[in-house]
Motif scaffolding. Structure first.
Motif, PDB file in Angstrom:
ATOM      1  N   MET A 229       0.926  -1.174   0.141  1.00 25.87           N
ATOM      2  CA  MET A 229      -0.127   0.055  -0.043  1.00 25.87           C
ATOM      3  C   MET A 229       0.921   1.397   0.026  1.00 25.87           C
ATOM      4  O   MET A 229       0.470   2.158  -0.569  1.00 25.87           O
ATOM      5  N   LYS A 230       2.058   1.119   0.703  1.00 27.26           N
ATOM      6  CA  LYS A 230       2.780   2.315   0.922  1.00 27.26           C
ATOM      7  C   LYS A 230       3.279   2.582  -0.665  1.00 27.26           C
ATOM      8  O   LYS A 230       3.551   3.794  -1.101  1.00 27.26           O
ATOM      9  N   ASP A 231       3.943   1.368  -1.267  1.00 27.56           N
ATOM     10  CA  ASP A 231       4.808   1.580  -2.475  1.00 27.56           C
ATOM     11  C   ASP A 231       3.950   1.914  -3.633  1.00 27.56           C
ATOM     12  O   ASP A 231       4.100   2.589  -4.760  1.00 27.56           O
ATOM     13  N   ALA A 232       2.710   1.131  -3.761  1.00 32.07           N
ATOM     14  CA  ALA A 232       1.943   1.074  -4.958  1.00 32.07           C
ATOM     15  C   ALA A 232       0.210   1.668  -4.763  1.00 32.07           C
ATOM     16  O   ALA A 232      -0.440   1.647  -5.586  1.00 32.07           O
ATOM     17  N   GLY A 233      -0.029   1.907  -3.324  1.00 27.70           N
ATOM     18  CA  GLY A 233      -1.446   2.249  -3.187  1.00 27.70           C
ATOM     19  C   GLY A 233      -1.674   3.627  -3.310  1.00 27.70           C
ATOM     20  O   GLY A 233      -0.844   4.547  -3.345  1.00 27.70           O
ATOM     21  N   PRO A 234      -3.064   4.036  -3.252  1.00 29.52           N
ATOM     22  CA  PRO A 234      -3.401   5.592  -3.295  1.00 29.52           C
ATOM     23  C   PRO A 234      -3.221   6.222  -2.160  1.00 29.52           C
ATOM     24  O   PRO A 234      -3.001   5.469  -1.025  1.00 29.52           O
ATOM     25  N   GLN A 235      -3.178   7.483  -2.061  1.00 30.28           N
ATOM     26  CA  GLN A 235      -2.946   8.306  -0.664  1.00 30.28           C
ATOM     27  C   GLN A 235      -4.411   8.234  -0.262  1.00 30.28           C
ATOM     28  O   GLN A 235      -5.308   7.994  -0.571  1.00 30.28           O
ATOM     29  N   GLY A 236      -4.213   8.310   1.223  1.00 31.66           N
ATOM     30  CA  GLY A 236      -5.465   8.132   1.979  1.00 31.66           C
ATOM     31  C   GLY A 236      -6.066   7.021   1.958  1.00 31.66           C
ATOM     32  O   GLY A 236      -7.213   6.810   2.034  1.00 31.66           O
ATOM     33  N   ALA A 237      -5.396   5.921   1.646  1.00 30.95           N
ATOM     34  CA  ALA A 237      -5.935   4.622   1.472  1.00 30.95           C
ATOM     35  C   ALA A 237      -6.582   3.931   2.578  1.00 30.95           C
ATOM     36  O   ALA A 237      -7.149   3.129   2.786  1.00 30.95           O
ATOM     37  N   SER A 238      -6.128   4.357   4.017  1.00 32.56           N
ATOM     38  CA  SER A 238      -6.870   4.108   5.145  1.00 32.56           C
ATOM     39  C   SER A 238      -8.336   4.500   5.307  1.00 32.56           C
ATOM     40  O   SER A 238      -9.043   4.233   6.262  1.00 32.56           O
ATOM     41  N   SER A 239      -8.755   5.479   4.402  1.00 34.74           N
ATOM     42  CA  SER A 239     -10.207   5.865   4.211  1.00 34.74           C
ATOM     43  C   SER A 239     -10.891   5.160   3.164  1.00 34.74           C
ATOM     44  O   SER A 239     -12.089   5.401   3.028  1.00 34.74           O
ATOM     45  N   ASN A 240     -10.379   4.217   2.327  1.00 33.87           N
ATOM     46  CA  ASN A 240     -10.999   3.716   1.200  1.00 33.87           C
ATOM     47  C   ASN A 240     -11.395   2.211   1.565  1.00 33.87           C
ATOM     48  O   ASN A 240     -10.809   1.424   2.002  1.00 33.87           O
ATOM     49  N   PHE A 242     -14.850  -0.358  -0.206  1.00 36.94           N
ATOM     50  CA  PHE A 242     -15.263  -0.875  -1.604  1.00 36.94           C
ATOM     51  C   PHE A 242     -15.723   0.542  -2.568  1.00 36.94           C
ATOM     52  O   PHE A 242     -15.116   0.338  -3.583  1.00 36.94           O
ATOM     53  N   ASN A 243     -16.502   1.178  -2.077  1.00 40.32           N
ATOM     54  CA  ASN A 243     -17.120   2.144  -2.955  1.00 40.32           C
ATOM     55  C   ASN A 243     -15.833   3.151  -3.452  1.00 40.32           C
ATOM     56  O   ASN A 243     -15.956   3.478  -4.535  1.00 40.32           O
ATOM     57  N   GLU A 244     -15.087   3.362  -2.461  1.00 37.28           N
ATOM     58  CA  GLU A 244     -14.079   4.409  -2.786  1.00 37.28           C
ATOM     59  C   GLU A 244     -13.125   3.866  -3.856  1.00 37.28           C
ATOM     60  O   GLU A 244     -12.568   4.709  -4.741  1.00 37.28           O
ATOM     61  N   ASN A 245     -12.711   2.644  -3.683  1.00 35.46           N
ATOM     62  CA  ASN A 245     -11.733   1.810  -4.631  1.00 35.46           C
ATOM     63  C   ASN A 245     -12.274   1.612  -5.947  1.00 35.46           C
ATOM     64  O   ASN A 245     -11.808   1.942  -6.996  1.00 35.46           O
ATOM     65  N   LEU A 246     -13.667   1.485  -5.977  1.00 31.51           N
ATOM     66  CA  LEU A 246     -14.603   1.236  -7.091  1.00 31.51           C
ATOM     67  C   LEU A 246     -14.330   2.394  -7.994  1.00 31.51           C
ATOM     68  O   LEU A 246     -14.138   2.462  -9.376  1.00 31.51           O
ATOM     69  N   THR A 247     -14.425   3.723  -7.234  1.00 23.99           N
ATOM     70  CA  THR A 247     -14.582   4.919  -8.043  1.00 23.99           C
ATOM     71  C   THR A 247     -13.126   5.233  -8.788  1.00 23.99           C
ATOM     72  O   THR A 247     -13.217   5.582  -9.782  1.00 23.99           O
ATOM     73  N   LEU A 248     -12.149   4.901  -7.873  1.00 29.19           N
ATOM     74  CA  LEU A 248     -10.680   5.226  -8.408  1.00 29.19           C
ATOM     75  C   LEU A 248     -10.478   4.199  -9.562  1.00 29.19           C
ATOM     76  O   LEU A 248      -9.998   4.722 -10.635  1.00 29.19           O
ATOM     77  N   PHE A 249     -10.950   2.899  -9.547  1.00 34.11           N
ATOM     78  CA  PHE A 249     -10.827   1.957 -10.654  1.00 34.11           C
ATOM     79  C   PHE A 249     -11.291   2.606 -11.973  1.00 34.11           C
ATOM     80  O   PHE A 249     -11.014   2.536 -12.791  1.00 34.11           O
ATOM     81  N   GLN A 250     -12.499   2.966 -11.801  1.00 32.82           N
ATOM     82  CA  GLN A 250     -13.596   3.335 -12.825  1.00 32.82           C
ATOM     83  C   GLN A 250     -12.711   4.451 -13.408  1.00 32.82           C
ATOM     84  O   GLN A 250     -13.008   4.708 -14.672  1.00 32.82           O
ATOM     85  N   GLN A 251     -12.137   5.390 -12.723  1.00 34.46           N
ATOM     86  CA  GLN A 251     -11.620   6.811 -13.335  1.00 34.46           C
ATOM     87  C   GLN A 251     -10.274   6.665 -13.861  1.00 34.46           C
ATOM     88  O   GLN A 251      -9.424   7.364 -14.275  1.00 34.46           O
ATOM     89  N   GLY A 252      -9.850   5.172 -13.978  1.00 32.17           N
ATOM     90  CA  GLY A 252      -8.516   4.488 -14.338  1.00 32.17           C
ATOM     91  C   GLY A 252      -7.187   5.187 -13.614  1.00 32.17           C
ATOM     92  O   GLY A 252      -6.182   5.216 -14.259  1.00 32.17           O
ATOM     93  N   LYS A 253      -7.504   5.086 -12.158  1.00 38.15           N
ATOM     94  CA  LYS A 253      -6.350   5.473 -11.161  1.00 38.15           C
ATOM     95  C   LYS A 253      -5.728   4.262 -10.669  1.00 38.15           C
ATOM     96  O   LYS A 253      -5.098   4.415  -9.654  1.00 38.15           O
TER      97      LYS A 253
END
Length: 436
Positions: A229-240, A242-253
């Motif tokens: 998560m530190k090397d390859a995950g998004p910022q603020g991952a401790s707040s993410n 299912f729904n938050e990660n879904l949005t990130l993936f749908q947006q190509g992030k």
């Protein structure tokens, strides 16, 4: 227009008023996309049942669990229909908190996937009707994997996933190599972390109900997760979640996302996902040398608490929302790719669905492979997969989830989190009388 998952705040109540003499039911549900769609189709239910008024309370997952658990444990009677998982249904059914469900022959209970139906049945009585079911798998961007010079194996390991995620990460382009749940909660980050732990060879308890967080498999799991998560995950991952990660993936992030098979439709639909034509699916990873993928088996179900004052009306709604006709209605309005998955055998025999849903085969494969009776390669006294099927787990899992989230947020070390998880869980198990 198709409704996508959105955070609806602490609570959202929406009433569809039909007549002054209507029986009124209140449904507590989670703010996931399939449930939001169900809420949006309430007018279809009212057209067939004008004598039933439907009120909705839509909540974020952790809040939903807190509210419905409190209400049912106290007999509050605030809700007529609860959206709960296959963790709660058998436990609450045994405790006499839920009404058994019996449906007409047209409903075809025997069409339910055996593993899903079995998880909702106590003493041959069905206590919850599955709205959708899921396991977990790996979703990935084919273009980014190719750019990284890699090919997805048929049987991916966590070692491969870690290497691929780091190579796919491009911070300057806003691309995270992997998105994983970090939000605290026994059904949020611990769904992922507990499944990962199973695939690393760990277990929650040994055969004497002694917690196992002080064992090397848990250390290896949590250290791998935190480093990744530190090397390859998004910022603020401790707040993410299912729904938050879904949005990130749908947006190509996100280059990869390991989560529920029910996400397949949301990432494959070009109306919702900017990368729909670049997504492929693979089985849940395992650690090299460990013969256990750890993918979970879960269903969101509609159930009636014994405190409901309108149980007949509630059952009428549940039968409408979970039968085959509802699936066909959603298919007609929004396409087969968007129907609730993972509950009925007939869906996976329907060529219209198989043609429309590129994820269907992998999702069914994952569900068939999930064995909640043997969650770990080690002998254990419990069942459950990503959870432990005992009443005490909800509290224990929530606490451990908070400790894990603190690691991802940089507020705790892996060693400290595991030490606290061990001592806290030991205390809770002693208090509950396990291992005596």
């Amino acid at each position: 227009m198709r409704l996508t998952p959105i955070l609806m705040g602490a609570a959202s109540a929406l009433a569809f008023t039909v007549s002054a003499n209507a029986a009124a039911i209140t449904i507590a549900t989670v703010n996931n996309g399939d449930m939001i769609r169900m809420q949006g189709l309430t007018s279809e239910f009212n057209a067939a049942h004008p004598d039933i008024e439907v009120n909705w309370v839509t909540l974020e997952e952790n809040i939903l669990r807190e509210r419905v658990t409190t209400d049912i444990a106290t007999g509050g009677g605030q809700y007529d229909i609860l959206t709960i998982g296959n963790y709660e249904v058998p436990i609450w059914g045994k405790q006499g908190w839920l009404l058994p469900l019996e449906f007409s022959a047209d409903y075809d209970v025997d069409d339910m996937l055996p593993a899903i139906r079995g998880g909702l049945t106590v003493d041959d009585k069905l206590y919850g009707a599955p709205f959708y079911g899921e396991s977990a798998f790996l979703m990935y961007r084919t273009d980014l994997l190719e750019k990284a010079g890699l090919t997805m194996p048929d049987d991916p390991t966590w070692e491969f996933v870690g290497d691929a995620a780091r190579k796919m990460t491009d911070r300057s382009a806003g691309i995270n190599g992997i998105c994983l749940r970090g939000k605290a909660g026994w059904g949020e980050n611990m769904a992922l972390v507990a499944s990962m732990a199973n695939s690393f060879g760990a277990s929650w308890f040994d055969e004497t109900w002694t917690p196992q967080f002080d064992q090397p498999e848990w250390k290896e799991t949590l250290q791998f997760y935190a480093d990744l998560m530190k090397d390859a995950g998004p910022q603020g991952a401790s707040s993410n979640g299912f729904n938050e990660n879904l949005t990130l993936f749908q947006q190509g992030k996100c280059g990869m996302w390991i989560d529920a098979t029910s996400a397949g439709s949301f990432v494959s639909d070009p109306k919702q996902s900017t990368v729909a034509d670049k997504v492929a699916f693979a089985i849940y990873p395992h650690k090299d040398g460990v013969d256990n993928h750890g993918n979970w088996l879960w269903s969101w179900n509609l159930a009636i608490p014994t405190s409901s004052k309108n149980a007949d009306a509630a059952k009428t709604f549940i039968e409408w929302a979970t039968d085959k006709a509802y699936t066909e209605m959603v298919a007609g309005k929004e396409g087969w790719v968007n129907v609730p998955p993972g509950t009925r055998t007939s869906l996976y025999e329907n060529q219209n669905y198989l043609d429309a849903a590129p994820f269907a085969a992998k999702a069914k494969e994952a569900m068939d492979a999930a064995d909640i009776t043997k969650p770990s390669v080690k002998p254990v006294p419990y069942t459950g997969g990503q959870f432990v099927a005992i009443p005490e787990f909800q509290s224990i899992g929530t606490t451990v989830g908070q400790l894990v989230a603190a690691v991802i947020a940089g507020q705790s070390s892996v060693d400290d989190a595991l030490a606290q998880a061990q001592s806290t869980t030991e205390r809770e198990m002693r208090r509950a009388g396990y291992g005596r």
